[in-house]
Design a protein around this motif. Structure first.
Motif, PDB file in Angstrom:
ATOM      1  N   TYR A   1       0.855  -1.196   0.000  1.00 19.00           N
ATOM      2  CA  TYR A   1       0.000   0.000   0.000  1.00 19.00           C
ATOM      3  C   TYR A   1       0.883   1.234   0.000  1.00 19.00           C
TER       4      TYR A   1
ATOM      5  N   SER B   1      -1.225  -2.636  -4.438  1.00 19.75           N
ATOM      6  CA  SER B   1      -0.890  -3.753  -5.323  1.00 19.75           C
ATOM      7  C   SER B   1      -0.855  -5.026  -4.501  1.00 19.75           C
TER       8      SER B   1
ATOM      9  N   THR C   1      -3.948  -4.232  -9.227  1.00 20.69           N
ATOM     10  CA  THR C   1      -3.467  -2.904  -8.866  1.00 20.69           C
ATOM     11  C   THR C   1      -4.654  -1.971  -8.748  1.00 20.69           C
ATOM     12  N   TYR C   2      -4.767  -1.330  -7.591  1.00 23.23           N
ATOM     13  CA  TYR C   2      -5.774  -0.286  -7.399  1.00 23.23           C
ATOM     14  C   TYR C   2      -5.077   1.061  -7.414  1.00 23.23           C
ATOM     15  N   THR C   3      -5.568   1.959  -8.270  1.00 25.39           N
ATOM     16  CA  THR C   3      -5.061   3.326  -8.336  1.00 25.39           C
ATOM     17  C   THR C   3      -6.202   4.263  -7.994  1.00 25.39           C
ATOM     18  N   GLY C   4      -6.021   5.089  -6.981  1.00 25.29           N
ATOM     19  CA  GLY C   4      -7.082   5.985  -6.527  1.00 25.29           C
ATOM     20  C   GLY C   4      -7.284   7.170  -7.449  1.00 25.29           C
TER      21      GLY C   4
ATOM     22  N   GLY D   1     -10.804   6.351  -9.760  1.00 21.55           N
ATOM     23  CA  GLY D   1      -9.990   5.206  -9.380  1.00 21.55           C
ATOM     24  C   GLY D   1     -10.305   3.979 -10.213  1.00 21.55           C
ATOM     25  N   SER D   2      -9.374   3.049 -10.264  1.00 20.63           N
ATOM     26  CA  SER D   2      -9.573   1.840 -11.065  1.00 20.63           C
ATOM     27  C   SER D   2      -8.868   0.666 -10.400  1.00 20.63           C
ATOM     28  N   VAL D   3      -9.408  -0.534 -10.633  1.00 18.15           N
ATOM     29  CA  VAL D   3      -8.790  -1.781 -10.188  1.00 18.15           C
ATOM     30  C   VAL D   3      -8.594  -2.661 -11.422  1.00 18.15           C
TER      31      VAL D   3
ATOM     32  N   HIS E   1      -7.037  -6.335 -12.854  1.00 14.27           N
ATOM     33  CA  HIS E   1      -6.627  -7.688 -12.479  1.00 14.27           C
ATOM     34  C   HIS E   1      -5.910  -8.353 -13.648  1.00 14.27           C
TER      35      HIS E   1
ATOM     36  N   LYS F   1     -11.867  -3.704 -17.647  1.00 15.82           N
ATOM     37  CA  LYS F   1     -12.108  -2.413 -17.021  1.00 15.82           C
ATOM     38  C   LYS F   1     -11.871  -1.278 -18.006  1.00 15.82           C
TER      39      LYS F   1
ATOM     40  N   TYR G   1     -10.793   2.302 -18.344  1.00 15.55           N
ATOM     41  CA  TYR G   1     -10.080   3.292 -17.546  1.00 15.55           C
ATOM     42  C   TYR G   1      -8.987   3.946 -18.378  1.00 15.55           C
TER      43      TYR G   1
END
Length: 670
Positions: free
Chosen positions: A547, A578, A595-598, A619-621, A623, A647, A649
């Motif tokens: 994080y 991540s 990966t999550y990006t805010g 934000g996006s996740v 996989h 996704k 994004y």
């Protein structure tokens, strides 16, 4: 803010050195944290990514592997990047503010019109053994860095054999790779490789082709000394993105909607149309002498770049130019050494000299009239010494001192706008580590930060563009503070928490896009936290969870400056997570990561005409899944799916990323 970080660090230290230490059981008795220094290096590496472990049998890029590391943000456009110095950020800093090395040699260059970007696609991943990340400016060995150091270490243990790798996938992806190395078992060794990667357009007109060949030679002179020579050639062609808007001329329904086009300032900022492209021809040479002694070592390296670009640009008015430009003729000399002294002292020392050049010095970047003249030269010199020693059984210290010098000038008498610049500074570094017990270690760092203007910043400040031409340009200066606690909870679970703060009293506010305003502001701060966790579930499976929290703040931006946000740095999300799972069993290798990006703020376009031109990217996740099967002693087959859940994004406004992507890779070793 400093007080908050100190309070937080003290709380974490008290927690781990109190309750966690009291809970030590028999399962921990045999575990010992590694020494704070490795082979007398001044500062320990924060993160090591081993390619064969992280991505077995896959055809990935270095930025894709970096996504899993705390403190790293990857911001790409589709089709293998194309985002120049913004592609990879380290602790919120773009590549002008951190150092990228290949086997300890800087990837330094003049860049296009002083862009100085790192071309990550020029690094063939198959030749990489591991990636070492040192976060922050705590190392005296490397100057001009705020974000830290990324050292890409190539494979050195040459053996007789090679590999062929074939890859295919979505959007016409094709990649062909062959490498071979050999040795006489004693004095001589060699390695050869050839690589070609292609992808059809995802965004309109953005097709991509990259061809690479390289050769390495090694000669062992005697029991202690060795010579190494390496040459790489790279031919990279990328189509310029063309706006694709419903209802406009040439709209292609098969391509994603793209609101903006690429362009060149030398074409009057006209929008690119179909057929526009840029092609880079690059040759890099390195010659190194390495001497390994009983109590130390010395390495001397000469490096040389030779790069030119072929640019073809069409606008709505037709062909604007078809030109060839020399864009990098830089070279440099690097010397590093280390020596174990009496007792527990380990001395490090070195010199880094770079000559950043475009070539002949005078270029006509347009077809007719009103030319642009990137006719400057910059010389930099860095000298450092540091000492790492054990104060006692628990404390280890490192104190370093670095001297940096920068000289900039015109490279042609006709470049009347370019002025002379002479700057230098001393930067002390202080790093201490306390071993709480066999399972816990606490580190503290205080370091002076100093960075000379890059080629881009030096040129554009004096190029008489925008309001900043008459201002004084100064190096970046500030202080960095860092503390971390790492703890081994048991034989399988390791965790590390890091807090950092950078206080810049001189920061170069510059966006490499029109109107190219470049000037100093005197109140910029960056702070954040990184939390890293690794679990070894059993001998076959492992998990990681990282994080990153980061915050940037800047004050004093000129009211006439509309390129970029006024109160924070563009495209710096506050939260990044991540996570990943790895399984290796019975010839199967499975890798899953997310990966999550805010949310992140940015200017909608450059220059932004008003505050309403600012945009928030949601934000996006994302996989990803990769499965490799060993189908023989020398053969393997990999199937990878990126963006599994398709996704929608983007990492840069106006450039939507690809949806679900499949690749299949076959590898044959011999």
């Amino acid at each position: 803010m400093k007080q908050k970080l100190c309070i937080g660090a003290a709380a974490v230290w008290a927690l781990t050195s109190g309750s966690a230490m009291a809970e030590t059981t028999e399962t921990l008795d045999t575990y010992t944290l590694p020494d704070v220094y490795v082979d007398a290096e001044a500062v320990s590496v924060d993160k090591v990514i081993r390619v064969e472990t992280a991505a077995p049998g896959t055809a990935q890029t270095v930025p894709e592997l970096l996504r899993q590391a705390a403190g790293v943000q990857v911001q790409e456009r589709p089709n293998s990047g194309g985002n120049e110095d913004l592609t990879v950020k380290l602790r919120g800093h773009d590549s002008r503010h951190y150092t990228v090395l290949v086997d300890g040699v800087p990837m330094a260059g003049a860049g296009v019109m002083g862009g100085g970007y790192v071309d990550w696609t020029a690094i063939p991943l198959h030749a990489v053994d591991r990636i070492e990340i040192t976060r922050g400016a705590k190392s005296a060995a490397w100057g001009g860095t705020l974000g830290g150091v990324i050292n890409i270490v190539t494979k050195r243990d040459l053996a007789n054999g090679g590999e062929v790798q074939l890859s295919t996938g979505s959007n016409g992806r094709r990649q062909y790779l062959c490498n071979y190395s050999g040795t006489d078992g004693g004095r001589f060794g060699f390695s050869l490789y050839a690589n070609k990667a292609q992808e059809d357009t995802w965004l309109r007109n953005s097709d991509y082709r990259d061809e690479q060949v390289g050769m390495g030679l090694s000669w062992k002179l005697n029991a202690t000394d060795q010579l190494r020579f390496h040459i790489d050639h790279n031919d990279l062609k990328r189509g310029l993105v063309v706006a694709n808007i419903p209802g406009t001329s040439g709209y292609r329904s098969a391509d994603p909607v793209t609101p903006v086009s690429d362009g060149f300032v030398s074409a009057g900022n006209a929008a690119a149309t179909d057929g526009s492209y840029a092609e880079v021809y690059r040759n890099n040479f390195t010659l190194s002498w390495d001497s390994q002694r009983k109590n130390g070592s010395n390495t001397l390296t000469y490096w040389k770049n030779n790069e030119n670009r072929h640019e073809v640009f069409y606008s709505a008015a037709g062909l604007q130019f078809d030109r060839h430009n020399i864009t990098d003729q830089s070279d440099g000399l690097l010397f590093t050494g280390k020596q174990q002294l009496l007792g527990s002292h380990h001395l490090g020392y070195g010199l880094d000299y770079r000559r950043l050049r475009y070539g002949s010095g005078w270029y006509d970047f347009r077809l007719v009239g009103s030319e642009l003249y990137p006719s400057q030269k910059v010389d930099t010199l860095g000298v450092y010494v540091d000492d790492t020693w054990k104060l006692n059984a628990r404390w280890t210290g490192n104190i370093g001192l670095r001297y940096d010098q920068m000289r900039g000038d015109r490279d042609d008498s006709r470049a009347v706008n370019v002025q002379s610049m002479r700057e230098s500074a001393l930067s002390p570094k202080f790093n201490f580590t306390f071993r709480n017990n066999d399972t816990t270690r606490t580190s503290f760092s205080v370091n002076r930060i100093w960075r000379a203007p890059s080629m881009a910043e030096f040129y554009w400040h004096y190029a008489n563009w925008g309001f900043s031409h008459g201002m004084r340009l100064e190096p970046e200066k500030g202080w960095g503070y860092e503390t971390s606690v790492e703890h081994q909870f048991n034989s399988r679970l390791h965790s590390k928490v890091t807090l950092y703060y950078q206080d810049m009293d001189s920061y170069i506010n510059f966006t490499h896009t029109p109107p190219f305003s470049c000037y100093n502001i005197h109140d910029v701060s960056l702070w954040g936290a990184e939390w890293e966790n690794n679990w070894q579930l059993n001998k076959n499976a492992s998990l990681f969870l990282n994080y990153t929290y980061q915050h940037t703040e800047k004050k004093g931006v000129d009211s006439r400056d509309a390129a970029g946000l006024a109160h924070e740095l563009d495209y710096r999300p506050h939260h990044v997570i991540s996570a990943g799972y790895a399984l290796d069993k019975n010839g199967w290798n499975l890798r899953y990561d997310l990966t999550y990006t805010g949310n992140q703020q940015a200017s909608k376009r450059y220059p932004a005409a008003a505050s309403t031109d600012q945009v928030t990217l949601g934000g996006s996740v994302v996989h990803n899944l990769s499965v490799t099967k060993e189908i023989g002693r020398q053969e393997s087959l990999n199937v990878s799916v990126y963006n599994i859940f398709d996704k929608n994004y983007c990492e840069i406004y106006g450039y939507p990323m690809e949806g679900r992507v499949y690749t299949v890779t076959f590898s044959q070793k011999f």
